[in-house]
Design a protein around this motif. Structure first.
Motif, PDB file in Angstrom:
ATOM      1  N   LEU A 183       0.815  -1.212   0.000  1.00 17.49           N
ATOM      2  CA  LEU A 183       0.000   0.000   0.000  1.00 17.49           C
ATOM      3  C   LEU A 183       0.847   1.260   0.000  1.00 17.49           C
ATOM      4  CD1 LEU A 183      -2.608  -1.047   2.698  1.00 17.49           C
ATOM      5  CD2 LEU A 183      -3.237  -0.292   0.387  1.00 17.49           C
ATOM      6  N   SER A 184       0.400   2.254  -0.780  1.00 15.47           N
ATOM      7  CA  SER A 184       0.787   3.639  -0.573  1.00 15.47           C
ATOM      8  C   SER A 184      -0.435   4.344   0.005  1.00 15.47           C
ATOM      9  CB  SER A 184       1.217   4.294  -1.890  1.00 15.47           C
ATOM     10  OG  SER A 184       0.103   4.460  -2.758  1.00 15.47           O
ATOM     11  N   ARG A 185      -0.389   5.654   0.116  1.00 16.34           N
ATOM     12  CA  ARG A 185      -1.545   6.352   0.674  1.00 16.34           C
ATOM     13  C   ARG A 185      -2.780   6.227  -0.220  1.00 16.34           C
ATOM     14  NH1 ARG A 185      -2.330   9.905   4.669  1.00 16.34           N
ATOM     15  NH2 ARG A 185      -4.153  11.264   4.528  1.00 16.34           N
ATOM     16  N   ASP A 186      -2.569   6.249  -1.541  1.00 19.78           N
ATOM     17  CA  ASP A 186      -3.694   6.291  -2.475  1.00 19.78           C
ATOM     18  C   ASP A 186      -3.945   4.991  -3.224  1.00 19.78           C
ATOM     19  OD1 ASP A 186      -4.144   9.068  -1.961  1.00 19.78           O
ATOM     20  OD2 ASP A 186      -2.429   9.528  -3.245  1.00 19.78           O
ATOM     21  N   TYR A 187      -2.968   4.084  -3.227  1.00 23.83           N
ATOM     22  CA  TYR A 187      -3.073   2.908  -4.089  1.00 23.83           C
ATOM     23  C   TYR A 187      -2.762   1.612  -3.340  1.00 23.83           C
ATOM     24  CZ  TYR A 187      -2.689   6.418  -7.815  1.00 23.83           C
ATOM     25  OH  TYR A 187      -2.862   7.502  -8.629  1.00 23.83           O
ATOM     26  N   LEU A 188      -3.383   0.554  -3.827  1.00 29.14           N
ATOM     27  CA  LEU A 188      -2.985  -0.801  -3.485  1.00 29.14           C
ATOM     28  C   LEU A 188      -2.292  -1.376  -4.724  1.00 29.14           C
ATOM     29  CD1 LEU A 188      -3.196  -3.348  -1.558  1.00 29.14           C
ATOM     30  CD2 LEU A 188      -5.175  -3.991  -2.975  1.00 29.14           C
ATOM     31  N   PHE A 189      -1.074  -1.845  -4.559  1.00 26.89           N
ATOM     32  CA  PHE A 189      -0.330  -2.458  -5.659  1.00 26.89           C
ATOM     33  C   PHE A 189      -0.395  -3.974  -5.513  1.00 26.89           C
ATOM     34  CE2 PHE A 189       1.459   1.730  -4.942  1.00 26.89           C
ATOM     35  CZ  PHE A 189       1.485   2.260  -6.220  1.00 26.89           C
ATOM     36  N   VAL A 190      -0.638  -4.650  -6.636  1.00 24.14           N
ATOM     37  CA  VAL A 190      -0.835  -6.095  -6.635  1.00 24.14           C
ATOM     38  C   VAL A 190       0.159  -6.735  -7.598  1.00 24.14           C
ATOM     39  CG1 VAL A 190      -2.476  -7.981  -6.973  1.00 24.14           C
ATOM     40  CG2 VAL A 190      -3.294  -5.750  -6.152  1.00 24.14           C
ATOM     41  N   MET A 191       0.992  -7.639  -7.061  1.00 29.92           N
ATOM     42  CA  MET A 191       1.932  -8.375  -7.890  1.00 29.92           C
ATOM     43  C   MET A 191       1.204  -9.574  -8.488  1.00 29.92           C
ATOM     44  SD  MET A 191       4.626  -6.514  -7.438  1.00 29.92           S
ATOM     45  CE  MET A 191       3.451  -5.159  -7.270  1.00 29.92           C
ATOM     46  N   SER A 192       1.106  -9.606  -9.793  1.00 32.27           N
ATOM     47  CA  SER A 192       0.260 -10.594 -10.463  1.00 32.27           C
ATOM     48  C   SER A 192       1.062 -11.435 -11.448  1.00 32.27           C
ATOM     49  CB  SER A 192      -0.908  -9.895 -11.171  1.00 32.27           C
ATOM     50  OG  SER A 192      -1.630  -9.101 -10.256  1.00 32.27           O
TER      51      SER A 192
END
Length: 312
Positions: A183-192
């Motif tokens: 997580l950052s403040r605005d985003y969820l990052f997903v390793m796919s």
């Protein structure tokens, strides 16, 4: 015969003892550490154990096991008093506001919360449709626990009876498989696996910010977000490389690596100052720790120290 491997990527050396140097197990699948850097927790998926690692004294302690099936990710969390973590179901009778460890109990399809101050107590937070892999939660939104499975990513509402929804745009089909989340403040990052996805928490829209070309063979396993440099830290399993990536996915730069034979699976910052990274590995021919400094994007670093773990 397969082996355990723990790698520590750090600005300064640290010693570990207390883990078997050779074990007939698959390996470590999750790691999470206190901001102080004094203690880390590791999830291991064949004997289904949780290890507590004293980073200063170099001791590993087996804390809990046997009740899980194919244990994967772990995530430390200090639940605020106004958003406790409670058991699932209509009859809520157990809640935590003390430090807890979220556990991905993969083959039981559930997320478990385990009280660090009382290791004998644990609760089932949610039973999902898919097998949980990794988790992320932030003080920016302490009511939402994000959980990846191979084919969906779930948002569990801890303030609403642990109800959960799947996130828009993250319904994956083979060969894409979701692994690590950060997580950052605005985003969820997903390793796919072959691509990296970015979920906008406010707009609830997903964008694929990077995908492999025909000549690329990245297998993205896990990530962390460094707020100071505004960069993602990425772990590639196939090349055993560590990379930085801008939030828009345009600038990818390799800054270090771990030996490919370790089959790296998860990474974390080892302390709150983000000067250290830790990578756990699925297996290897040796049990070791690589010590590598992290100085932000643009700084290539090499292994400074390698520590051989001894039998207890």
């Amino acid at each position: 015969m397969r082996y355990i491997m723990i790698w520590a990527i750090a600005g300064s050396g640290c010693l570990f003892r207390g883990f078997n140097a050779i074990e007939d197990i698959d390996g470590h699948k999750g790691i999470s550490c206190l901001d102080s850097g004094k203690t880390c927790y590791i999830g291991e998926d064949v004997n289904d154990l949780i290890y507590e690692v004293d980073m200063k004294e170099g001791r590993g302690l087996t804390l809990e096991g046997s009740k899980y099936k194919d244990l994967h990710g772990v995530e430390l969390w200090q639940a605020p008093k106004d958003v406790p973590v409670c058991n699932e179901g209509p009859d809520v009778d157990r809640c935590f506001t003390d430090p807890i460890l979220f556990i991905a109990d993969t083959n039981n399809f559930r997320v478990v919360a385990w009280g660090l101050d009382n290791p004998s107590k644990s609760i089932t937070v949610a039973t999902l449709d898919g097998k949980p892999q990794h988790m992320a939660i932030s003080s920016n939104d302490p009511a939402t626990l994000y959980v990846s499975t191979y084919h969906n990513v779930y948002a569990i509402n801890l303030a609403d009876g642990n109800s959960f929804d799947t996130l828009n745009g993250l319904n994956a089909a083979n060969p894409v498989k979701h692994h690590g989340v950060c997580l950052s403040r605005d985003y969820l990052f997903v390793m796919s696996k072959t691509e990296i996805n970015r979920y906008n928490i406010k707009t609830r829209k997903t964008k694929t910010i990077r995908t492999n070309t025909a000549k690329q063979n990245y297998n993205w396993m896990d990530c962390e977000f460094d707020k100071d440099s505004e960069r993602l830290i990425l772990l590639d399993r196939n090349g055993a490389g560590l990379y930085t990536l801008t939030k828009n996915g345009r600038k990818l730069k390799k800054f270090s690596r771990v030996p490919k034979k370790c089959a790296p699976h998860a990474l974390t910052f080892l302390s709150g100052d983000h000067s250290k990274l830790g990578v756990v590995c699925e297996f290897s021919s040796k049990t070791s720790i690589n010590v590598i400094p992290y100085h932000g994007p643009g700084n290539i670093t090499k292994v400074e120290n390698k520590i051989q773990l001894s039998r207890p």
